[in-house]
Design a protein around this motif. Structure first.
Motif, mmCIF file in Angstrom:
data_model
loop_
_atom_site.group_PDB
_atom_site.id
_atom_site.type_symbol
_atom_site.label_atom_id
_atom_site.label_comp_id
_atom_site.label_asym_id
_atom_site.label_seq_id
_atom_site.Cartn_x
_atom_site.Cartn_y
_atom_site.Cartn_z
ATOM 1 N N ILE A 1 0.963 -1.437 0.305
ATOM 2 C CA ILE A 1 -0.395 -0.459 0.142
ATOM 3 C C ILE A 1 0.558 1.101 -0.163
ATOM 4 C CG2 ILE A 1 -1.787 1.096 1.381
ATOM 5 C CD1 ILE A 1 -1.903 -1.873 2.577
ATOM 6 N N ALA A 2 1.332 1.677 -1.027
ATOM 7 C CA ALA A 2 2.511 3.021 -1.358
ATOM 8 C C ALA A 2 2.540 3.945 -0.715
ATOM 9 C CB ALA A 2 1.965 2.698 -2.904
ATOM 10 N N ASP A 3 0.629 4.038 -0.485
ATOM 11 C CA ASP A 3 1.053 5.556 -0.226
ATOM 12 C C ASP A 3 0.968 5.721 1.523
ATOM 13 O OD1 ASP A 3 0.205 6.557 -2.336
ATOM 14 O OD2 ASP A 3 -1.487 6.937 -2.387
ATOM 15 N N ARG A 4 1.146 4.544 1.868
ATOM 16 C CA ARG A 4 1.490 5.164 4.025
ATOM 17 C C ARG A 4 2.509 4.910 4.278
ATOM 18 N NH1 ARG A 4 -2.495 -0.296 6.731
ATOM 19 N NH2 ARG A 4 -5.336 0.817 5.636
ATOM 20 N N CYS A 5 3.725 3.973 2.749
ATOM 21 C CA CYS A 5 4.582 3.682 3.275
ATOM 22 C C CYS A 5 5.501 5.436 3.458
ATOM 23 C CB CYS A 5 5.528 3.152 1.977
ATOM 24 S SG CYS A 5 7.160 3.028 1.833
ATOM 25 N N LYS A 6 6.092 5.127 4.641
ATOM 26 C CA LYS A 6 7.286 5.891 4.763
ATOM 27 C C LYS A 6 8.665 5.817 5.272
ATOM 28 C CE LYS A 6 4.404 8.600 8.565
ATOM 29 N NZ LYS A 6 4.460 8.120 10.507
ATOM 30 N N GLY A 7 9.018 4.746 3.846
ATOM 31 C CA GLY A 7 10.574 5.209 3.206
ATOM 32 C C GLY A 7 11.360 4.694 4.363
ATOM 33 N N CYS A 8 10.793 3.678 5.302
ATOM 34 C CA CYS A 8 11.641 3.410 6.514
ATOM 35 C C CYS A 8 13.107 2.219 5.829
ATOM 36 C CB CYS A 8 11.680 3.073 7.459
ATOM 37 S SG CYS A 8 10.577 1.217 7.915
ATOM 38 N N ASN A 9 12.377 1.784 4.770
ATOM 39 C CA ASN A 9 13.329 0.711 4.143
ATOM 40 C C ASN A 9 12.812 -0.373 4.716
ATOM 41 O OD1 ASN A 9 13.154 2.104 2.134
ATOM 42 N ND2 ASN A 9 15.658 2.804 2.478
ATOM 43 N N PHE A 10 12.795 -0.919 6.572
ATOM 44 C CA PHE A 10 12.937 -2.275 7.303
ATOM 45 C C PHE A 10 12.603 -3.096 6.456
ATOM 46 C CE2 PHE A 10 12.544 -0.360 11.906
ATOM 47 C CZ PHE A 10 13.413 0.027 11.343
ATOM 48 N N CYS A 11 11.273 -3.407 5.490
ATOM 49 C CA CYS A 11 10.935 -4.251 4.824
ATOM 50 C C CYS A 11 12.527 -4.709 3.819
ATOM 51 C CB CYS A 11 9.795 -4.127 3.843
ATOM 52 S SG CYS A 11 9.731 -2.617 3.027
ATOM 53 N N ILE A 12 12.875 -3.978 3.189
ATOM 54 C CA ILE A 12 13.942 -4.024 1.560
ATOM 55 C C ILE A 12 15.472 -4.532 2.754
ATOM 56 C CG2 ILE A 12 16.007 -2.940 0.587
ATOM 57 C CD1 ILE A 12 13.127 -0.598 -0.463
ATOM 58 N N GLU A 13 15.455 -3.840 3.736
ATOM 59 C CA GLU A 13 17.031 -4.253 4.388
ATOM 60 C C GLU A 13 16.871 -5.504 4.873
ATOM 61 O OE1 GLU A 13 19.150 -2.226 7.981
ATOM 62 O OE2 GLU A 13 18.553 -1.127 6.706
ATOM 63 N N PHE A 14 15.351 -6.036 5.572
ATOM 64 C CA PHE A 14 15.049 -7.290 6.416
ATOM 65 C C PHE A 14 14.403 -8.327 5.569
ATOM 66 C CE2 PHE A 14 15.634 -4.208 9.651
ATOM 67 C CZ PHE A 14 16.493 -4.553 10.261
ATOM 68 N N CYS A 15 14.052 -8.428 4.654
ATOM 69 C CA CYS A 15 14.170 -9.497 3.538
ATOM 70 C C CYS A 15 14.459 -10.440 3.296
ATOM 71 C CB CYS A 15 12.787 -8.972 2.132
ATOM 72 S SG CYS A 15 12.366 -10.322 1.223
#
Lengths: 829, 110
Positions: B23-37
């Motif tokens: 849900i793109a508009d909720r994202c605040k760009g913390c990048n947790f998901c990118i880093e921890f996937c």
């Protein structure tokens, strides 16, 4: 204590004798049957020896190493009051201990004995040059006598042996060795890299020649290892470092976590939910496994493990806990950490095993292109009831039972394109496999394409005959090409039947490549950790191929199984028991004497500069910052001598390989016709053994070379080389173990630096650099040694007398430090 | 490549394939998901969302296996996954195995 007292007494006897009479040397020239006498004149050599200074008597005898020969030496020592003995015979690597023992029995210190190697280094390599060989033998004896005059009695230290053993590798050899030693009452650490012990034997279906089920006979042994009170089994573990010496090794082992605790009941609930799928290595990729798995049903230890490389939690964050949720006993623990274990052991048995040859480079066979071309190890998994097909032999392309199969022998063996050696097991393995197919699917047509069938063992020929009787077709000539029919995936084999001299074409449903055995890819790591020598083909080398087949040149380390060379299960087990017995002998004795070849530092001369401490591979030299004096830790010193050339003040004495002893050898060889001679410095472990090997192999080379043995090439002081040139010697070879293979960790890197420094100096002085040669020759490279000598001989022929003269002037003796010249250096006795 | 042959039981394997909902508009760009996937299937999109952040997107040719870590750690409830389909073991898994066993994990130890 008693022993030490005896040594002291000997010491005194020797010192007294030397002091009273000067050197009284007995020289014994051995005929060795015709081995020596056939190529040179032993009588003449003995006569010549009797004319040398200090020689009281010189004799030649048929077999000096025989009881009679030894008795002769003993009685002469007593009768003629000899205080030095020189035997000119075979290599000291073979009989030095024999003669030393004889000397000791007659009351002479073992270190007052010296050997001249006139067999491996002379008669055997100059078979057709009687004149040259005789002259060389005289020179070798003269050099030994010169050295013997200056030898000093030494007292050996006795070290205790830790009654614990380390076995590296848990294949059938490692299992057998560990069980033998554990049954004998010793604590054994068995280190295995994989998740389970069992090794290659666990992968195989049946064994030849008895057709026993492989895992059925191995599994009881495996579980015995698992529950033996004296065995500490460490799987997923690797040896990180090994320090110390015979009887006192300090081993560091890195143990990877299993992430499953010992409470695991092996129920298998955990694997069902694991989302990570990958090929199962144990099944050669013919089946899949999950990230949490057990390699095979009979695995020991019988617990699951998580392969963290493929688990999703490898970054330390638990992203997926499906296995944990499925486990009723909750024995999955993602927090487990790598452990480092420090072990103190007395003996080490290396059973690291082998890899199988990957036939991909032989593109004409189509492995990796044609699905129905498989290797013999893949076949073992296919026909194994515990394998991916439950024991049904199927073609990978369409999973049907093949109507005809072809076995191709010697794939990766006996060829210049792959490995040159015979892999020992493939012939019998194929015959066994053919009979297995015959047993389960009697209508299958079976062809075996071979070069030679080698059925040399007990019961092997019977098995071969049975296969022939049961209709297995043997065709001499390996196919030159395999073609695939793209519709049926059947394979067409094209080649020549070399018995009929006719071309053939056969069509089969499946091809089994009988692949050879090769050293493990990671054997270089083991080799470095334990400083083991290896053969040209990469297998570890034994101390003596006939008489010490499971010992390594390093005391306290033994070999068993395929790490030493390709062999079948029976031989591996035999060797493992032999190695265990050898280790047992050491540990049962409880102590061992170590050679008195260690460095000593004269505190009067030492300035505490610390250069020696910097080059010591073992950190055995400590410099006291306050007193500015360096001392040697004798137990840690291994006697390479790399420190000596480093000292600018002549403070370091390398016992038994002292400067003036080596210079005296150079003096002796330079006395006549120096301008035509080659001086070769060889390290005891590699290049000297390499020269021995060229002798044993009867590889001929020019007779101008004279070998001086040092323990390590790092002992070769640049001043020895300069001294040789100052004496007018035409060429010098400095040789040692290959870089990275040095018996003394890395002492030969000092050799390299020093030789390069010498080259620069020679260039500066306008000398021909080619006169000094540096060569790395392993114990297996006899051919290489002879090539080096032949190359040097060519150089020597081109050298003009003016060049020699220039060298003499450039390195005139004034450049030598005072007191080093052998003529003036008669050490206080 | 160490293993080149498709395992004989490849057909019988059932590998879950996750479908990611961002849900793109909720994202605040913390990048947790990118880093921890754990499978490293996410990257930052070059596009901006309504708040001006770069929301995550699936990397091309990558596959989610529905472990659900992103859903757990996202502070903004902007990402979740469901099991959309199941598939067989294929050559892709062989390649991935090779990358994993020769990649970072083993590299450190040797």
């Amino acid at each position: 204590m008693a022993k030490k007292g005896k040594a002291d007494r000997q010491d005194k006897v020797a010192r007294r004798a030397t002091a009273e009479n000067g050197p009284r040397i007995g020289v014994y020239v051995c005929h060795c049957g015709l081995n020596i006498d056939g190529s040179l004149d032993c009588e003449e050599v003995a006569k010549y020896a009797s004319s040398l200074e200090g020689v009281v008597l010189a004799k030649d005898s048929m077999y000096t190493c025989s009881d009679a020969g030894q008795e002769q030496i003993k009685s002469d020592i007593r009768e003629h009051n000899l205080n030095r003995v020189v035997v000119a015979s075979c290599t000291p690597r073979l009989h030095e201990p024999t003669f030393r023992a004889a000397c000791v029995e007659a009351g002479l210190n073992a270190y007052l004995f010296e050997m001249a190697n006139i067999r491996e280094h002379c008669s055997w390599v100059h078979l057709h040059d009687r004149q040259g060989a005789t002259e060389k033998a005289k020179d070798l004896v003269k050099m030994s006598v010169a050295r013997a005059r200056l030898l000093q009695p030494q007292v050996e230290t006795e070290v205790p042996i830790t009654p614990r053993a380390l076995v590296v590798g848990g294949g059938v050899a490692g299992i057998q060795a560990a069980l033998d030693l554990a049954d004998a009452g010793y604590k054994v650490y068995l280190v295995e890299k994989e998740a389970s012990i069992g090794g290659r034997m666990a992968q195989i279906d049946k064994t030849f020649p008895t057709m026993d089920c492989s895992i059925c006979i191995l599994a009881p042994k495996m579980s015995e290892v698992g529950r033996h009170p004296n065995i500490e089994l460490m799987t997923l573990s690797e040896v990180e470092s090994v320090d110390g010496y015979i009887g006192n090794f300090h081993v560091r082992v890195k143990k990877k976590p299993r992430y499953v605790t010992d409470d695991c009941t092996y129920c298998g609930d955990c694997i069902k939910d694991c989302p990570q799928h990958m090929p199962n290595e144990f099944d050669c990729g013919l089946s899949t496994r999950r990230a949490i798995y057990s390699p095979f049903a009979q695995a020991v230890p019988a617990t699951y493990l998580i392969d963290m490389d493929s688990c999703m939690n490898k970054h330390g964050i638990v992203a997926c806990d499906r296995c944990y949720q499925a486990c009723q006993h909750k024995c999955i623990d993602f927090s487990q950490q790598e452990e480092i274990l420090d072990l103190d052991v007395g003996t080490i048995i290396v059973c690291t095993g082998s890899d199988v040859y990957d036939p991909t480079p032989l593109t004409e066979l189509g492995y990796r292109r044609f699905p129905n071309v498989i290797t013999s190890l893949e076949f073992e998994r296919l026909i194994n009831a515990g394998g991916p097909t439950g024991g049904n032999l199927i073609r990978p392309s369409d999973k049907t039972v093949p109507k005809s199969v072809g076995f191709l022998q010697c794939i990766g063996s006996r060829s210049k394109r792959s490995n040159p050696y015979c892999s020992n097991i493939c012939c019998m393995n194929t015959i066994k496999d053919a009979l297995l197919i015959r047993e389960h699917w009697p209508d299958t047509k079976i062809y075996v394409f071979y070069m030679d069938i080698r059925a040399f063992g007990k019961g092997f020929e019977d098995l071969l005959m049975r296969a022939r009787r049961e209709g297995v077709v043997f065709i001499r000539g390996i196919p030159g090409e395999i073609l695939q029919d793209d519709n049926s995936y059947s394979l067409k084999l094209i080649g020549e039947n070399t018995l009929l001299s006719k071309l053939y074409e056969y069509e089969v449903d499946m091809v089994i490549l009988s692949v050879g055995i090769e050293p493990r890819k990671d054997s270089a790591v083991v080799k470095r950790l334990l400083s083991l020598p290896s053969m040209a083909d990469g297998f570890f080398m034994e101390a003596h191929p006939k008489l010490r087949p499971v010992d390594t040149p390093t005391g306290g380390i033994f070999l068993a199984g395929c790490a030493e060379g390709p062999k079948d299960i029976k031989d591996s087990v035999t060797q493992a028991s032999a190695a265990a017995s050898r280790a047992n002998i050491l540990m049962a004795k409880g102590k061992v004497t170590v050679e008195a070849i260690t460095a000593r530092i004269d505190p009067e001369r030492c300035t505490g500069c610390g250069l020696c401490a910097r080059v010591c591979p073992y950190g055995a030299i400590l410099v006291d910052e306050e007193t500015k004096v360096a001392t040697v830790v004798e137990a840690a010193c291994t006697g390479c001598g790399a420190c000596c050339p480093e000292c600018n003040f002549g403070a370091i004495t390398m016992r038994h390989f002292e400067d003036h002893q080596i210079l005296a050898q150079i003096d002796a060889l330079a006395e006549s016709d120096a301008g035509g001679k080659i001086l070769a410095f060889c390290c005891n472990w590699c290049s000297y053994a390499g020269a021995d090997f060229s002798g044993v192999s009867r590889i001929q080379y020019p007779a101008e070379v004279r070998i001086v043995r040092t323990m390590c090439s790092g002992r070769v002081d640049p001043k020895f080389v300069e001294y040789a040139f100052a004496k007018g010697i035409a060429a010098v070879l400095v040789s040692g173990c290959h870089i990275g293979d040095c018996h003394y960790i890395n002492a030969n890197s000092q050799t390299e630096k020093r030789v390069q420094r010498l080259w620069r100096k020679m260039a500066r002085l306008g000398l021909n650099k080619e006169r000094l040669r540096l060569a790395w020759i392993s114990a297996a490279e006899g051919m290489r040694f002879s090539q080096e000598i032949s190359a040097l001989k060519e150089i020597v022929e081109k050298i003009t007398p003016e060049e020699i003269e220039k060298g003499i002037e450039a390195f005139a003796p004034k450049r030598l430090p005072k007191g080093e010249h052998p003529d003036e250096a008669t050490r206080p006795v | 490549m160490k293993f080149w042959r498709l395992p004989l039981d490849a057909e019988e394997q059932i590998i879950p394939v996750g479908r990611l909902f961002i849900i793109a508009d909720r994202c605040k760009g913390c990048n947790f998901c990118i880093e921890f996937c754990p499978n490293k299937v996410l990257e930052a999109s070059p596009d901006f969302n309504r708040k001006g952040y770069h929301p995550p997107v699936m990397k091309p040719n990558h596959e989610c296996n529905n472990c659900g870590l992103c859903e757990v750690i996202c502070p903004e409830f902007a990402i979740y996954s469901t099991v959309e389909e199941k598939r067989r073991f294929t050559e892709v898994d062989l390649v991935r195995y090779e990358e994993m066993s020769s990649g970072e994990g083993k590299g450190e130890q040797e």
